[in-house]
Design a protein around this motif. Sequence first.
Motif, PDB file in Angstrom:
ATOM      1  N   LEU A   1      -3.289   6.925  -7.265  1.00  0.00           N
ATOM      2  CA  LEU A   1      -2.180   5.985  -7.068  1.00  0.00           C
ATOM      3  C   LEU A   1      -2.036   5.047  -8.262  1.00  0.00           C
ATOM      4  O   LEU A   1      -0.925   4.696  -8.653  1.00  0.00           O
ATOM      5  CB  LEU A   1      -2.377   5.193  -5.770  1.00  0.00           C
ATOM      6  CG  LEU A   1      -2.241   6.021  -4.493  1.00  0.00           C
ATOM      7  CD1 LEU A   1      -2.707   5.223  -3.289  1.00  0.00           C
ATOM      8  CD2 LEU A   1      -0.817   6.523  -4.313  1.00  0.00           C
TER       9      LEU A   1
ATOM     10  N   LEU B   1      -8.424   6.256   4.545  1.00  0.00           N
ATOM     11  CA  LEU B   1      -7.217   5.789   3.857  1.00  0.00           C
ATOM     12  C   LEU B   1      -6.555   4.640   4.605  1.00  0.00           C
ATOM     13  O   LEU B   1      -6.033   3.710   3.988  1.00  0.00           O
ATOM     14  CB  LEU B   1      -6.243   6.947   3.661  1.00  0.00           C
ATOM     15  CG  LEU B   1      -6.785   8.109   2.822  1.00  0.00           C
ATOM     16  CD1 LEU B   1      -5.775   9.241   2.755  1.00  0.00           C
ATOM     17  CD2 LEU B   1      -7.193   7.640   1.444  1.00  0.00           C
ATOM     18  N   GLU B   2      -6.582   4.705   5.914  1.00  0.00           N
ATOM     19  CA  GLU B   2      -6.025   3.610   6.715  1.00  0.00           C
ATOM     20  C   GLU B   2      -6.842   2.338   6.534  1.00  0.00           C
ATOM     21  O   GLU B   2      -6.291   1.236   6.562  1.00  0.00           O
ATOM     22  CB  GLU B   2      -5.942   4.021   8.184  1.00  0.00           C
ATOM     23  CG  GLU B   2      -4.844   5.051   8.414  1.00  0.00           C
ATOM     24  CD  GLU B   2      -4.872   5.710   9.781  1.00  0.00           C
ATOM     25  OE1 GLU B   2      -5.875   5.533  10.530  1.00  0.00           O
ATOM     26  OE2 GLU B   2      -3.906   6.413  10.101  1.00  0.00           O
TER      27      GLU B   2
ATOM     28  N   HIS C   1      -3.322   2.033   3.741  1.00  0.00           N
ATOM     29  CA  HIS C   1      -2.287   3.031   3.508  1.00  0.00           C
ATOM     30  C   HIS C   1      -1.698   3.519   4.834  1.00  0.00           C
ATOM     31  O   HIS C   1      -2.381   3.581   5.845  1.00  0.00           O
ATOM     32  CB  HIS C   1      -2.851   4.235   2.745  1.00  0.00           C
ATOM     33  CG  HIS C   1      -3.436   3.874   1.423  1.00  0.00           C
ATOM     34  ND1 HIS C   1      -2.694   3.297   0.409  1.00  0.00           N
ATOM     35  CD2 HIS C   1      -4.697   3.998   0.937  1.00  0.00           C
ATOM     36  CE1 HIS C   1      -3.472   3.099  -0.634  1.00  0.00           C
ATOM     37  NE2 HIS C   1      -4.694   3.502  -0.341  1.00  0.00           N
ATOM     38  N   GLU C   2      -0.428   3.896   4.777  1.00  0.00           N
ATOM     39  CA  GLU C   2       0.214   4.569   5.905  1.00  0.00           C
ATOM     40  C   GLU C   2      -0.032   6.064   5.694  1.00  0.00           C
ATOM     41  O   GLU C   2       0.283   6.611   4.637  1.00  0.00           O
ATOM     42  CB  GLU C   2       1.711   4.288   5.907  1.00  0.00           C
ATOM     43  CG  GLU C   2       2.462   5.011   7.005  1.00  0.00           C
ATOM     44  CD  GLU C   2       3.966   4.819   6.943  1.00  0.00           C
ATOM     45  OE1 GLU C   2       4.665   5.581   7.617  1.00  0.00           O
ATOM     46  OE2 GLU C   2       4.441   3.936   6.201  1.00  0.00           O
TER      47      GLU C   2
ATOM     48  N   ASP D   1       4.111   8.517  -1.518  1.00  0.00           N
ATOM     49  CA  ASP D   1       3.548   8.198  -2.825  1.00  0.00           C
ATOM     50  C   ASP D   1       2.548   9.260  -3.259  1.00  0.00           C
ATOM     51  O   ASP D   1       2.374   9.514  -4.446  1.00  0.00           O
ATOM     52  CB  ASP D   1       2.851   6.828  -2.780  1.00  0.00           C
ATOM     53  CG  ASP D   1       3.821   5.731  -2.417  1.00  0.00           C
ATOM     54  OD1 ASP D   1       4.766   5.516  -3.191  1.00  0.00           O
ATOM     55  OD2 ASP D   1       3.653   5.106  -1.352  1.00  0.00           O
TER      56      ASP D   1
ATOM     57  N   MET E   1       0.830  -1.183   0.000  1.00  0.00           N
ATOM     58  CA  MET E   1       0.000   0.000   0.000  1.00  0.00           C
ATOM     59  C   MET E   1       0.874   1.245   0.000  1.00  0.00           C
ATOM     60  O   MET E   1       2.079   1.166   0.105  1.00  0.00           O
ATOM     61  CB  MET E   1      -0.926  -0.016   1.211  1.00  0.00           C
ATOM     62  CG  MET E   1      -1.954  -1.156   1.198  1.00  0.00           C
ATOM     63  SD  MET E   1      -3.446  -0.927   0.193  1.00  0.00           S
ATOM     64  CE  MET E   1      -2.966  -1.391  -1.428  1.00  0.00           C
ATOM     65  N   ALA E   2       0.249   2.393  -0.068  1.00  0.00           N
ATOM     66  CA  ALA E   2       0.962   3.647  -0.267  1.00  0.00           C
ATOM     67  C   ALA E   2       1.226   4.384   1.045  1.00  0.00           C
ATOM     68  O   ALA E   2       0.544   4.186   2.047  1.00  0.00           O
ATOM     69  CB  ALA E   2       0.153   4.542  -1.189  1.00  0.00           C
ATOM     70  N   LYS E   3       2.219   5.268   0.965  1.00  0.00           N
ATOM     71  CA  LYS E   3       2.509   6.184   2.069  1.00  0.00           C
ATOM     72  C   LYS E   3       1.980   7.546   1.632  1.00  0.00           C
ATOM     73  O   LYS E   3       2.390   8.089   0.605  1.00  0.00           O
ATOM     74  CB  LYS E   3       4.007   6.238   2.343  1.00  0.00           C
ATOM     75  CG  LYS E   3       4.366   7.077   3.553  1.00  0.00           C
ATOM     76  CD  LYS E   3       5.841   6.929   3.884  1.00  0.00           C
ATOM     77  CE  LYS E   3       6.205   7.746   5.107  1.00  0.00           C
ATOM     78  NZ  LYS E   3       7.644   7.599   5.424  1.00  0.00           N
ATOM     79  N   ILE E   4       1.038   8.087   2.414  1.00  0.00           N
ATOM     80  CA  ILE E   4       0.309   9.298   2.032  1.00  0.00           C
ATOM     81  C   ILE E   4       0.538  10.403   3.054  1.00  0.00           C
ATOM     82  O   ILE E   4       0.441  10.184   4.265  1.00  0.00           O
ATOM     83  CB  ILE E   4      -1.198   9.001   1.913  1.00  0.00           C
ATOM     84  CG1 ILE E   4      -1.424   7.937   0.822  1.00  0.00           C
ATOM     85  CG2 ILE E   4      -1.992  10.272   1.635  1.00  0.00           C
ATOM     86  CD1 ILE E   4      -2.837   7.420   0.734  1.00  0.00           C
TER      87      ILE E   4
END
Length: 135
Positions: free
Chosen positions: A119, A21-22, A26-27, A49, A1-4
Motif C-alpha cells: 500500500l 488486516l482488519e 482496513h476494510e 486499493d 485505511m485501504a479497501k482490500i
Amino acid sequence: MAKILLAEDDPSVRGFVSRALEMDGHEVVVTEDGGLAAEAALEHNGEFDLLLSDIKMPVMDGIALSLSIAAQYPDITILLMTGFADQRERAHGLDALVHDVVPKPFTLADIRAKVAEALEGREVEKETLAKKFGA
C-alpha cells in the motif's frame, strides 16, 4: 485505511488474514476463490486499493485473477501469496503487474508488513505520477 479484496480458498488462512488486516483498520471483502473475487471486483466497480490473492485456488487461480483485475482495474495493487515454489515462479513472470509474492506459511506480522509495504508503494507511485503529470 485501504479497501482490500482477499481471495483465499483455505478457510483458516482466509480468516487469519482477514482478521490481521482488519486489525490495521482496513476494510476487507473476503472471497473463497478467484471467480468470486472477480465478481466482487465488478460489484464494487473496482474500487479496491489492493488485491491479496492466493495463487493456487479452484475455479480461477490467482494468476488468472491477477491478469483479469490488472486488465480491468489497473489502479489496483496486486499482492499474491502461495505455499508452492512452482507457483511463485509462475507469478514472477508477472513482475509488471504483481507487487510481490508472499511465501506461506507466514506470521501475522509478516502479512501485515507485506500489505503495508504494498500500500505504501501504491501511494508513492500515485505521488510520482501526480508530480510527473502535474495533477
